[in-house]
Design a protein around this motif. Structure first.
Motif, PDB file in Angstrom:
ATOM      1  N   GLU A  90      38.852  42.886  45.524  1.00  0.00           N
ATOM      2  CA  GLU A  90      38.222  43.020  46.845  1.00  0.00           C
ATOM      3  C   GLU A  90      36.709  42.838  46.741  1.00  0.00           C
ATOM      4  OE1 GLU A  90      39.602  44.189  50.070  1.00  0.00           O
ATOM      5  OE2 GLU A  90      41.378  43.306  49.126  1.00  0.00           O
ATOM      6  N   ILE A  91      36.145  43.311  45.627  1.00  0.00           N
ATOM      7  CA  ILE A  91      34.706  43.120  45.405  1.00  0.00           C
ATOM      8  C   ILE A  91      34.418  41.631  45.229  1.00  0.00           C
ATOM      9  CG2 ILE A  91      32.791  43.573  43.787  1.00  0.00           C
ATOM     10  CD1 ILE A  91      34.213  46.321  43.175  1.00  0.00           C
ATOM     11  N   ASP A  93      36.083  39.258  46.330  1.00  0.00           N
ATOM     12  CA  ASP A  93      36.356  38.609  47.615  1.00  0.00           C
ATOM     13  C   ASP A  93      35.084  38.500  48.465  1.00  0.00           C
ATOM     14  OD1 ASP A  93      38.235  37.634  49.600  1.00  0.00           O
ATOM     15  OD2 ASP A  93      37.822  39.505  50.675  1.00  0.00           O
ATOM     16  N   VAL A  94      34.193  39.477  48.332  1.00  0.00           N
ATOM     17  CA  VAL A  94      32.911  39.425  49.057  1.00  0.00           C
ATOM     18  C   VAL A  94      32.139  38.173  48.616  1.00  0.00           C
ATOM     19  CG1 VAL A  94      30.656  40.578  49.352  1.00  0.00           C
ATOM     20  CG2 VAL A  94      32.768  41.924  49.402  1.00  0.00           C
ATOM     21  N   ARG A  97      34.051  34.844  49.853  1.00  0.00           N
ATOM     22  CA  ARG A  97      33.935  34.520  51.277  1.00  0.00           C
ATOM     23  C   ARG A  97      32.532  34.017  51.621  1.00  0.00           C
ATOM     24  NH1 ARG A  97      35.038  39.082  54.754  1.00  0.00           N
ATOM     25  NH2 ARG A  97      34.756  40.401  52.927  1.00  0.00           N
ATOM     26  N   ILE A  99      29.679  35.306  51.621  1.00  0.00           N
ATOM     27  CA  ILE A  99      28.760  36.145  52.377  1.00  0.00           C
ATOM     28  C   ILE A  99      27.522  36.366  51.508  1.00  0.00           C
ATOM     29  CG2 ILE A  99      28.393  38.430  53.398  1.00  0.00           C
ATOM     30  CD1 ILE A  99      31.575  38.481  53.530  1.00  0.00           C
TER      31      ILE A  99
END
Lengths: 193, 193
Positions: A90-91, A93-94, A97, A99
């Motif tokens: 999930e980290i 994933d930042v 994506r 961002i």
């Protein structure tokens, strides 16, 4: 012995999950998608390892080599490593994506007592062609190499037999105090470890 | 500035979550319920910090200090730390449920390149009355103190201002290579760090 296998698998799971957390934060700090993608690759591996581990724990319980509570404890520890691995994904994933985080947020991770740095090994560095086990880098500098980028290739399974080459890009975790000394060693400005 | 606050909170969350993982594994290896209970305490703190962080991220987005994606990224990073903290609590739970793990499973954690050790500071050790920042213990030995038991008291917020006292019981994370040297220093057998 399957006990031995369960032990090795649990250790591998734990180490992989912790490596994933380091790589995931590095991917964010250094805007590095390849590191983030490696985290995803490792997640698949962790999921498979944990499946195997759980099967083994139950089989050992059936054979009477583990009692019920021990088998359940092993399953719980495996699932915890998988949960940590999922959080690492999930980290990552930042980063994936795309961002762009506020620089201040990235700096916050670097401002910790424990830092993550990226440094290139210059041809004049004493690290060149050295085996990690031989130079005891981690215990002499307080810095651990978590990943190496060598040309197009990435190396993640760093151990005492890993040999450092010139122009390697090292991703390193360690103490704030050890950071500057380490950078000088890698850049060839300091000749003693 | 609330940006500053978000940054500090995110860093604190990350560090607390990682400390919890170390303490949780230590609790299992050393059959130490107090360490496991500390993990539970820290979990509550992490949950509260994450709630505050998320509120702040949304407030900053409303004020236009963060764009929507940045705010969501911060929320995701906070949630990841909370997930890691939850996994650490599950690990501690294995200890709290008084399940005696097979010694071989405990050893597996100790057989890693990264070890967790427990050592008592003898009165003759050079560590006595030293401030951690002053002796640069971590960068000179590759070993990090994660917790100290001093008499009945536990100290978990270890930083450069922490002073080591005689008879302190140190819980230390670090390299396998650095372990023996560190033990000798703590036991007073080795007088140089």
């Amino acid at each position: 012995m399957s006990e031995k296998e369960a032990q090795e698998m649990l250790l591998e799971l734990k180490e992989k999950a912790e490596l994933m957390v380091d790589l995931a934060y590095s991917s964010i700090i250094y805007n590095n998608k390849e590191l983030a993608e490696e985290v995803y690759e490792l997640e698949n591996l962790v999921d498979e390892l944990n499946e195997e581990l759980k099967k083994l724990a139950v089989k050992d319980a059936i054979k009477g080599e583990l009692d019920v509570n021990e088998a359940l404890a092993i399953i719980q520890l495996g699932d915890c490593s998988e949960a940590i691995a999922d959080a690492a994904s999930e980290i990552a994933d930042v980063e994936l994506r795309e961002i762009e985080l506020h620089p201040i947020i990235k700096e916050s991770v670097l401002e910790s007592d424990e830092v993550l740095i990226k440094v290139t090994v210059s041809p004049g560095s004493i690290l060149v062609n050295k085996k990690l086990g031989e130079i005891k880098l981690a215990s002499h500098t307080g810095m651990w190499i978590i990943a190496i980028k060598r040309g197009e290739k990435w190396i993640y399974n760093i151990d005492k037999n890993t040999i450092i080459k010139e122009n390697d890009i090292l991703f390193v975790r360690g103490t704030r105090e050890g950071m500057e000394h380490f950078i000088k060693i890698a850049e060839g400005k300091e000749k003693e470890i």
